[in-house]
Structure formats: structure tokens, C-alpha cells
Design a protein around this motif. Structure first.
Motif, PDB file in Angstrom:
ATOM      1  N   ARG A  82       0.880  -1.201  -0.018  1.00  0.00           N
ATOM      2  CA  ARG A  82      -0.037   0.029  -0.026  1.00  0.00           C
ATOM      3  C   ARG A  82       0.835   1.233  -0.060  1.00  0.00           C
ATOM      4  O   ARG A  82       0.602   1.984  -0.785  1.00  0.00           O
ATOM      5  CB  ARG A  82      -0.922  -0.102   1.167  1.00  0.00           C
ATOM      6  N   LEU A  83       2.003   1.217   0.825  1.00  0.00           N
ATOM      7  CA  LEU A  83       2.759   2.455   0.856  1.00  0.00           C
ATOM      8  C   LEU A  83       3.953   2.639   0.052  1.00  0.00           C
ATOM      9  O   LEU A  83       4.662   3.399   0.211  1.00  0.00           O
ATOM     10  CB  LEU A  83       2.983   2.778   2.457  1.00  0.00           C
ATOM     11  N   GLY A  84       4.183   1.272  -0.592  1.00  0.00           N
ATOM     12  CA  GLY A  84       5.405   1.465  -1.772  1.00  0.00           C
ATOM     13  C   GLY A  84       6.678   0.709  -0.904  1.00  0.00           C
ATOM     14  O   GLY A  84       6.685   0.138  -0.080  1.00  0.00           O
ATOM     15  N   ARG A  85       7.456   0.760  -2.051  1.00  0.00           N
ATOM     16  CA  ARG A  85       8.708   0.001  -1.618  1.00  0.00           C
ATOM     17  C   ARG A  85       9.683   0.345  -0.524  1.00  0.00           C
ATOM     18  O   ARG A  85       9.632   1.633  -0.284  1.00  0.00           O
ATOM     19  CB  ARG A  85       9.550  -0.014  -2.981  1.00  0.00           C
ATOM     20  N   TRP A  86      10.034  -0.743   0.133  1.00  0.00           N
ATOM     21  CA  TRP A  86      10.859  -0.235   1.329  1.00  0.00           C
ATOM     22  C   TRP A  86      12.344  -0.053   0.940  1.00  0.00           C
ATOM     23  O   TRP A  86      12.849  -0.730   0.007  1.00  0.00           O
ATOM     24  CB  TRP A  86      10.766  -1.403   2.422  1.00  0.00           C
ATOM     25  N   PRO A  87      13.015   1.093   1.536  1.00  0.00           N
ATOM     26  CA  PRO A  87      12.405   1.685   2.552  1.00  0.00           C
ATOM     27  C   PRO A  87      11.632   2.814   2.187  1.00  0.00           C
ATOM     28  O   PRO A  87      11.909   3.591   1.302  1.00  0.00           O
ATOM     29  CB  PRO A  87      13.811   2.282   3.237  1.00  0.00           C
ATOM     30  N   TRP A  88      10.841   3.373   2.919  1.00  0.00           N
ATOM     31  CA  TRP A  88      10.065   4.615   2.842  1.00  0.00           C
ATOM     32  C   TRP A  88      10.709   5.776   3.039  1.00  0.00           C
ATOM     33  O   TRP A  88      11.426   5.974   3.825  1.00  0.00           O
ATOM     34  CB  TRP A  88       8.570   4.551   3.658  1.00  0.00           C
ATOM     35  N   ASN A  89      10.221   6.721   2.377  1.00  0.00           N
ATOM     36  CA  ASN A  89      10.411   8.127   2.915  1.00  0.00           C
ATOM     37  C   ASN A  89       9.985   8.409   4.207  1.00  0.00           C
ATOM     38  O   ASN A  89       8.799   7.925   4.476  1.00  0.00           O
ATOM     39  CB  ASN A  89       9.805   9.318   1.762  1.00  0.00           C
ATOM     40  N   ARG A  90      10.804   9.381   4.829  1.00  0.00           N
ATOM     41  CA  ARG A  90      10.493   9.534   6.246  1.00  0.00           C
ATOM     42  C   ARG A  90       9.264  10.219   6.358  1.00  0.00           C
ATOM     43  O   ARG A  90       8.800  10.505   7.590  1.00  0.00           O
ATOM     44  CB  ARG A  90      11.635   9.892   6.957  1.00  0.00           C
ATOM     45  N   ASP A  91       8.740  10.785   5.327  1.00  0.00           N
ATOM     46  CA  ASP A  91       7.386  11.534   5.519  1.00  0.00           C
ATOM     47  C   ASP A  91       6.361  10.536   5.723  1.00  0.00           C
ATOM     48  O   ASP A  91       5.176  10.895   6.360  1.00  0.00           O
ATOM     49  CB  ASP A  91       6.980  12.358   4.425  1.00  0.00           C
ATOM     50  N   VAL A  92       6.539   9.378   5.591  1.00  0.00           N
ATOM     51  CA  VAL A  92       5.471   7.946   5.832  1.00  0.00           C
ATOM     52  C   VAL A  92       5.365   7.809   7.336  1.00  0.00           C
ATOM     53  O   VAL A  92       4.278   7.823   7.870  1.00  0.00           O
ATOM     54  CB  VAL A  92       5.591   6.819   4.927  1.00  0.00           C
ATOM     55  N   HIS A  93       6.522   7.808   7.755  1.00  0.00           N
ATOM     56  CA  HIS A  93       6.607   7.804   9.299  1.00  0.00           C
ATOM     57  C   HIS A  93       6.177   9.152   9.942  1.00  0.00           C
ATOM     58  O   HIS A  93       5.384   8.924  10.879  1.00  0.00           O
ATOM     59  CB  HIS A  93       8.022   7.269   9.709  1.00  0.00           C
ATOM     60  N   ALA A  94       6.530  10.125   9.396  1.00  0.00           N
ATOM     61  CA  ALA A  94       6.024  11.293   9.960  1.00  0.00           C
ATOM     62  C   ALA A  94       4.541  11.474   9.977  1.00  0.00           C
ATOM     63  O   ALA A  94       3.788  11.847  10.928  1.00  0.00           O
ATOM     64  CB  ALA A  94       6.560  12.653   9.332  1.00  0.00           C
ATOM     65  N   ASP A  95       3.833  11.039   8.707  1.00  0.00           N
ATOM     66  CA  ASP A  95       2.343  11.095   8.485  1.00  0.00           C
ATOM     67  C   ASP A  95       1.610  10.118   9.718  1.00  0.00           C
ATOM     68  O   ASP A  95       0.779  10.440  10.567  1.00  0.00           O
ATOM     69  CB  ASP A  95       2.046  10.585   7.307  1.00  0.00           C
TER      70      ASP A  95
END
Length: 885
Positions: A82-95
């Protein structure tokens, strides 16, 4: 030297010579196997770890659920999709961190490294923009500085600094913890610390993550390294860090030990697990005391404390719990659920607008259509095009409530429009001020880690060959929260006890029969293994398995070999001297003179009686010879009194067995009935003895408290009279009738009954009266006979027939009819029904090996696979051929 002294010395030398092996072998073998453990021999440890895995596997089914305050958030396959290939951009964790503020956790622990800046791409792009601008436009605009500022401002929105976003989102949570890792030297020793960053470990006298100061012991022994790899500055300013160091075993890669504290430089910091619990309980370094080699004490604010047992290195043993207990929720699932809940809360805040819309009839139709669609099977559901989006969200959220189908159906039955907001929400939800997801994170510990199959943070555990290592951290946190710690006893006291047991058993078993010499050591090893498993399951104490059992068993294998060789040599000597050892003249001198009774016999109809104590060999192992004699005398006296009261002639005792004759040498009227009555009264008398033995406390072991006796009888013609040699004889019986009676006694075990008689005895007894209740068991051909015999159980005296027994007999009889009709499945089911109310079922009599119902149920399965061959037009008579005596 006095004669007394010489005698003592001679006795000691004789004892030493007799027991040389018994005294020397145990310490030698114990030293060998103990050394393998002490010096961590890899082959030895491999086998020891295998026994630990077996213990973990055996305990898995009884493991309690994870602590209610702990929730594992998984970066799983669904989240990657759902959120894309790992590693994610850190804005995903921020959200994710921002969304969590709706239901804020107590602690958010990331079992993930954020040690490197993620804005390298952004910096390169800015440099290109500056270079391009100054090269192409710097001389073509009036004020190049202002134009550059304007372009960079636009660029700032297009390419945000993800580390800054993550740091700002982390600041929304007071207890955000990310991982740090010790290292032998910095990755870049020349790199200077930025002047605008103040890492806590650089601040003298404290900081947000101050080191532990209440430490007793040699800190240099604590697990750690001179320096460490820390989180990015943005997280240092707004969150906590903690160390995730764990070393896998070189044998199998499993992380069995966990550094509760970690040394970096000259300071000691809490591990990720310890730091998480400290933050959850609102504690600082001042509330934690470390005593190396003893414990880490956590002093809680309510006055209680938790003590984590640790080694000199500050390591605890991880008390792994079953993987299934650590249920997780996907990060994307929790994130999406929280987003929807936020949207729904926003909608619910517009309550007046909702009511107005319903009164206008604008949403009622949409709501009904959405609910009808939700009640359809998933494959038949339609895409709700043109329906109000808020209604779709509300219905989808309502589906998370248990029993939503009933709510929807009730609402659809309402006449007219739905005009109250509360009418279309599950009752279990509207009672709460806030709508919560299935796994509510509020006030709990969230530990975030990788579980997706293609990621790298994986390793073996006692339960899995390749498992998510975030569960290692989760296990440790769960251990600390529950006070559920794994410990291991000191090996030295175990070695002393093991040595003593080896000495005692070797000396006591010397020259004993081979069966005993083997059986007792095997029993001791099995008993120790069972003890080690039980104390692990219920007390989380890991006893060593390999070196104590191998030392003990190795000694006894050697002793067994020596004993076997000695016995073999002795038999050979006896065979060589047997011809001259016993002469007819020597035997004649040993016989008393007197009248010689005549030998001979006569054929008489009798009821032959045999009885035997169940598992009597176990009594011999658990009782001293004198105890065994006392017990048997009391038992045989009581049983003999009952037999003689019914007119039985006691033929002989064979150890615990009793052989008796009814109707000879004195005629006894109704001997078959009297024999059956005597058997039932013996069981009653034995129950009285069991109660008496229990009342005597520790005088007798539990096996005596549960003593049972099996009895068998047969009625028919037999030869009775004085039989034996010309010089030694006794009054006894022989013949097929007697043999079949003995088979009844031994065969009773196979059916799980305690009194079994033939059809001849049953019919003869019923001809004299109905004092006894019988049950048909089987029609069998016993080994050694060609004629089938009917077998019956003597159930009880008619005066003691209870409703439960009566019901069991009725169901059993119905099953038997089905069995004889070859309706195998129906017969099986009915026999299983009868087994639940058998008098000797396991929950009522743990000593009973089985019951007639279970035996016949198994017979149904066998006959179904091997149906009897019956001639056309004939009915099967139910005969079964026994395979053993």
C-alpha cells in the motif's frame, strides 16, 4: 594395629574392591560432560539447544497472551504493497506519527535505525538549481538574490526535508524511541558534531537520555563498544534513543541473551526494551538500579519494583513466548483506520447538519442502499457510485463492530426515514466519546518493526527458522512488563546432586536383575527430563538437560555391560558344574520321612478363580522389601477372608496373584454366583484398604493409594486333586477350564475392566439368582484355543446399580446391536457416547488403561477396514480372534 582396626580397614578395602567402577566412573564421566558445557563445546551446545527448542515447543500451547499494554505494529506485506517499496521516505513515518495523536500511545518504539540523513537528493537538487541560476540568469535579472530566494522557497515546498518532518512529528509524542547501535569506532572519525546539535551523550551531567548511574560492579564487563551509531539530530532533539544490540548464537543464530544495559565509552545506557518500559512507567535513570551479576531493579512510582536477573555482562535470558501470542496490526492498516476515524469524527461533529439532511430526505436512501450492499456476500457487492462519500465511510466503519448485520437489518426494517444520528451507529460504539480501531493504541506501547517477507530484519527464534526480529524486542518488553523472566540454576549444585545420585543408584543396583538395572536408570532420566520440562513450563527455569543425563546414563550403560558380562560368565560356570552339584543322595537327606500321600485327581465342575494386582512390578520398584511384604500380607489376608467367606478353596499365592477353586474339594451350592459375588466384594474391600492406606499419610506412596486388582473366572469341568512329584505336591486344578479362567484375568486389562468371566460362569450365576449385574464384552477366540468364548464383565452388585451405570449399559447395548449388524459408523458413534459415562473413564479412574466402549469403538474402525467374511444368508456372530494372550 588392633584387630578391630584391621577389620575396619579390610571391610573398607572389600567395599572399594566391590564397588570400584561405581565409585570411579561417576566423577570421571561427570567431569567430561561438565567440561563440555563449561567450555561451550559447539557440538554439545547444539544438542543442548535442541532440547531447549523442544521445551519451548511443548510450552507454546499454554503461553499466556502478550501483555495488554503492548501492541506490535508490523511493517508487513500489506503495508509495503500500500505504501510503496521499502525503505519508505520518512514523511510516511511522519504522517503515521501525526495520525497517532488522535489516540496517542504511551510509548512509540521504532526497532528501526534512522542514523543517516535522508535529504541527500534534496541537497543535490538545490545545488543544481543554484548553479543553473547563477550561470544562466544571474546577469539577466535586476535583483538576482531576491529571485533566487523566491525559487528556493518554491523548491522547499516541492522537495520537503523529510528528516525535519519526521523530527517535528516525533515532537508530538513525548515518548518516541528510536534505535541506536554500539560500534567499535565511528564510521567517520573526522566528522565533527554540528554546532546546532547537542547529543545527550555529549552533555555532561545529564540530558534527555541520561546514562544509568546507580551501577554496582565491573562496568568494563558490560556488553558494549567505545562509540555508537546514534539517530539523526532531528530525532535526538525530539525523542529518545536506546540500544538494540543483540548477538546471535554462533551455533544456531538464535538470540538467547539480551543486553538489558549497554556500555558505550565509559557510560551505561538502557537497552531498547528497558528504555521502552521506563518511558511507559514514567521513570528516569534515577529509578533504575543495576547490580551486575544479580539484577536490574526498576522502582515503580507505586512503590513496587521489578527485578530483572542479569549476568556479569548485564545480559538477561530471553523468555521467548509463542509467536502466536504476539499478534500484530499492520502499520498501513492502523494508519488507514485512524485516518477514517478522524474523518468520521469530523462528520459526527456536524450533527445538526446530519439531522437537517435526513429531514430533507437527502441521505436516507443513500444510507439504506449502502447497508443493503454491505449485507451481500463480498463477491456480489457493487461499487457505490453516486452515493454520498460520508455515508460510505460510516457504513464501512460500522462493519467493524461485532453483530453489525443485526444492526443493519433492524435499521432497514424501520418505517419512514431515519431521523436520529444514533439510529445508524452500532450501540457498542456510540457509548464511547471517541471511535476506536480494533486495536486501540491509546496509552499502550507501540513497537514498530519489519515483518514483511522480503525485508532484512529477520533471524531464527526457538519457534521459527526465520522470524521477524522485532519479536525479540517485543518478547523482552513483554517479559519486563509481566515480570516473566527466564532463569538458569547454577550448574555446580546440580553436579553435586547428580554425582550423589549416580553413586547411590550404581551401588544399590549392583547385581540386580538386568531389567531393574536398565529400568530404574531409564526411569530416573525420564523423570529428570519431565521435571526439567515442568519447571520450565510453570516456573521459567531452564535446567541443563544434556550433561546431567548423559553422565548418569553413561555410567549405568557401563554398569549394565559389566553386570551382563558377569552374569554371562556365571551361567557358563553353572552349566559346567551342574551335573555334579545336585546328587539324588543329597536331595534324599533333605526330605523328611513320613506317609506318602497318593497322587491323582478327578473331574469336577468348578469355578476357577484368578486374581492379580494391576502393575505390580511398579510396587516392587517403589517399596522396600519389608514394605512390600507388609503390604502383600495385608492385601492377601483381606482378599482371602472374602474368598473363604464365599466357600472358596485358596489354591496358592503366586506373589501378588491368588488362585482359588469354588466347589472343590468341598461342594459349594451356587458356586458360580458365589464366585462373582466374592469378586465384587473383594473390590469393595480393596476400596476400604485404599482409604485406610491414604489415611496413613506418607507411609505409602501414591501407587499404593490407587491399587487395583483384576479378576477372572470360568465355570466348567476340570481335573482337581493332589498333583506334583512323588515327594512334593499340593491340591490344585488343571484343564482347559482353568486355562480359560487365567486368560479371563489377563484379558480383562485389554477391555479396561476389573472382573471378567466367561459366558458359562455368567449363565450359571444367573441360574442361581440376580445378585450380580453383567455386561456382554466380546466373543473371542483366545490364543491357543479354536472354540470361541463369550466374555462378560461383572459390573456391580444389583444393590449398587446407579442410574449412570444403568444408562451406560443401555447405550452400550444399543451400540452392540449396531456392531453385530455391521453398521460400523453408527456403532462407533454410539460406543463413543457410552465411553463418556463409563464408570472407569479417565477422569474417574486414571489407573484404568481403557474402557469397554473405547475398545469396541476401536474394533469398529478395525472391522470397517477388515470386514468379516459371512456366507450369504447367514448373520455374523461377532467372533474376534485375539492376537495375544
Amino acid at each position: 594395629m588392633s584387630l578391630k582396626k584391621k577389620s575396619q580397614d579390610s571391610g573398607a578395602m572389600s567395599f572399594w574392591k566391590r564397588h570400584t567402577y561405581s565409585l570411579m566412573a561417576p566423577p570421571i564421566l561427570l567431569a567430561i560432560f561438565f567440561s563440555l558445557m563449561l567450555f561451550e563445546n559447539q557440538q554439545y551446545l547444539d544438542f543442548e539447544y535442541r532440547t531447549q527448542k523442544l521445551r519451548y515447543a511443548g510450552r507454546a500451547g499454554s503461553d499466556a497472551p502478550v501483555h495488554k499494554d503492548l501492541l506490535m505494529v508490523a511493517i508487513d506485506d500489506a503495508s509495503i504493497e500500500r505504501l510503496g517499496r521499502w525503505p519508505w521516505n520518512r514523511d510516511v513515518h511522519a504522517d503515521f506519527l501525526r495520525v497517532l495523536t488522535y489516540l496517542p500511545p504511551s510509548v512509540i518504539t521504532y526497532d528501526i535505525f534512522f542514523s543517516e540523513a535522508s535529504d541527500a537528493k534534496r541537497g543535490e537538487t538545490i545545488e543544481k538549481i543554484i548553479s543553473t541560476f547563477t550561470g544562466n540568469f544571474g546577469t539577466k535579472v535586476a535583483k538576482p538574490e531576491d529571485e533566487l530566494e523566491r525559487i528556493l522557497a518554491i523548491h522547499q515546498n516541492v522537495f520537503p526535508n523529510y528528516d525535519t518532518l519526521l523530527g517535528e512529528a516525533g515532537a508530538l509524542h513525548p515518548n518516541l524511541i528510536t534505535g541506536a547501535l554500539t560500534q567499535a569506532k565511528p564510521e567517520d572519525e573526522t566528522k565533527e558534531v554540528p554546532t546546532d546539535v547537542f547529543p545527550p551523550w555529549k552533555i555532561e551531567g545529564g540530558g534527555r537520555d541520561e546514562p544509568l548511574t546507580r551501577v554496582t560492579g565491573d562496568v568494563t564487563q558490560v556488553f558494549g563498544n567505545p562509540t555508537a551509531l546514534y539517530p539523526i539530530p532531528e530525532l535526538q532533539k525530539n525523542g529518545h534513543f536506546a540500544f538494540v544490540d543483540t548477538e546471535p548464537s554462533i551455533i544456531d543464530g538464535i538470540r538467547r541473551k539480551y543486553p538489558v544495559i549497554v556500555r558505550t565509552g565509559g557510560r551505561v545506557y538502557p537497552s531498547l526494551g528497558l528504555k521502552t518500559v521506563m518511558c511507559h512507567w514514567g521513570l528516569t535513570a534515577k529509578e533504575v538500579e543495576v547490580r551486575l551479576g544479580e539484577f536490574v531493579a526498576i522502582y515503580k512510582k507505586d512503590g513496587s519494583e521489578i527485578r530483572i536477573p542479569i549476568s556479569e555482562k548485564g545480559e538477561m535470558m530471553i523468555n521467548y513466548r509463542a509467536t502466536d501470542t504476539f499478534k500484530s496490526i499492520g502499520l498501513s492498516a492502523l494508519n488507514g483506520e485512524l485516518v477514517v476515524i478522524n474523518q468520521i469524527e469530523g462528520i459526527l461533529c456536524q450533527k445538526d447538519q446530519w439531522i437537517e439532511d435526513f429531514e430533507k430526505g437527502e441521505l436516507d436512501a443513500d444510507l439504506r442502499k449502502a447497508m443493503k450492499n454491505a449485507l451481500k456476500p463480498e463477491k456480489e457487492q457493487e461499487d457505490l457510485v453516486g452515493i454520498n462519500l460520508a455515508v460510505v465511510q460510516i457504513v464501512n466503519f460500522m462493519k467493524k463492530a461485532p453483530g453489525y448485520e443485526d444492526v443493519f437489518n433492524d435499521m432497514l426494517k424501520m418505517e419512514g426515514k431515519i431521523k436520529k444520528v444514533s439510529d445508524f451507529y452500532p450501540k457498542g460504539y456510540v457509548k464511547h466519546e471517541k471511535y476506536v480501531p480494533y486495536e486501540n493504541p491509546q496509552g499502550r506501547i507501540l513497537i514498530v518493526g519489519q515483518t514483511a517477507a522480503g525485508l532484512t530484519d529477520f533471524g531464527p527464534t526457538p519457534y521459527e527458522g526465520r522470524g521477524a526480529l522485532v519479536r525479540v524486542q517485543a518478547n523482552v518488553i513483554d517479559n519486563i512488563l509481566k515480570g516473566d523472566f527466564l532463569t538458569a540454576p547454577s550448574p555446580y549444585p546440580i553436579a553435586v546432586v547428580c554425582l550423589l545420585v549416580m553413586w547411590v543408584t550404581l551401588i544399590l543396583l549392583k547385581d540386580k536383575p538386568l531389567l531393574i538395572s536398565i529400568g530404574i536408570p531409564v526411569g530416573v532420566v525420564v523423570g529428570y527430563a519431565f521435571f526439567a520440562y515442568l519447571i520450565f513450563e510453570y516456573k521459567s527455569i531452564m535446567f541443563p538437560m544434556l550433561w546431567p543425563t548423559m553422565s548418569f546414563f553413561g555410567c549405568h550403560i557401563g554398569a549394565f555391560y559389566l553386570h551382563w558380562k558377569k552374569e554371562s560368565d556365571q551361567k557358563n560356570r553353572i552349566k559346567g558344574m551342574f551335573g555334579t552339584y545336585l546328587s539324588p543322595e543329597l536331595v534324599t537327606k533333605m526330605v523328611n520321612s513320613g506317609d506318602e500321600p497318593s497322587l491323582g485327581g478327578e473331574d469336577v465342575q468348578i469355578t476357577a478363580f484368578f486374581s492379580d494386582v494391576q502393575s505390580f512390578s511398579s510396587f516392587s520398584e517403589k517399596l522396600t522389601p519389608q514394605q512390600l511384604v507388609d503390604l502383600m500380607n495385608e492385601y492377601l489376608t483381606a482378599m482371602t477372608d472374602v474368598l473363604m467367606a464365599q466357600g472358596c478353596y485358596v489354591d496358592k499365592y503366586i506373589g501378588d496373584a491368588i488362585v482359588g477353586i469354588f466347589n472343590a474339594p468341598v461342594e459349594v451350592k451356587g458356586h458360580a454366583l458365589k464366585a462373582c459375588v466374592s469378586a465384587l466384594k473383594q473390590h469393595i474391600r480393596l476400596e476400604e484398604l485404599r482409604q485406610k492406606w491414604r489415611s496413613e499419610g506418607d507411609k505409602w506412596p501414591s501407587i499404593v493409594h490407587n491399587m487395583q486388582s483384576r479378576m477372572g473366572m470360568n465355570t466348567g469341568q476340570a481335573t482337581v486333586g493332589n498333583m506334583g512329584s512323588a515327594n512334593r505336591f499340593n491340591y490344585t486344578m488343571m484343564g482347559d477350564t482353568v486355562n480359560l479362567a487365567a486368560r479371563c484375568e489377563s484379558g480383562a486389562k485389554a477391555y479396561g475392566v476389573y472382573t471378567m468371566v466367561t459366558g458359562e460362569t455368567k449363565r450359571a450365576a444367573e441360574a442361581e439368582g440376580d445378585d450380580c449385574v453383567f455386561r456382554y464384552l466380546d466373543k473371542i477366540i483366545v490364543k491357543g484355543r479354536s472354540v470361541p468364548a463369550e466374555m462378560y464383565e461383572v459390573v456391580c452388585l444389583r444393590t449398587e446399580l446407579t442410574e449412570e451405570i444403568k444408562q451406560c449399559l443401555t447405550v452400550y447395548e444399543n451400540a452392540l446391536k449396531l456392531f453385530l449388524d455391521q453398521q460400523w459408523d453408527a456403532a462407533y458413534a454410539t460406543f463413543m457416547e457410552a465411553s463418556k459415562i463409563e464408570a472407569n473413564r479417565k477422569e474417574k479412574n486414571a489407573m484404568a488403561p481403557t474402557t469397554p466402549s473405547l475398545v469396541m469403538a476401536e474394533r469398529c474402525e478395525y472391522m470397517k477396514e477388515h470386514p468379516p467374511v459371512v456366507a450369504p444368508g447367514e448373520k455374523w456372530d461377532g467372533v474376534y480372534v485375539m492376537k495375544s494372550k
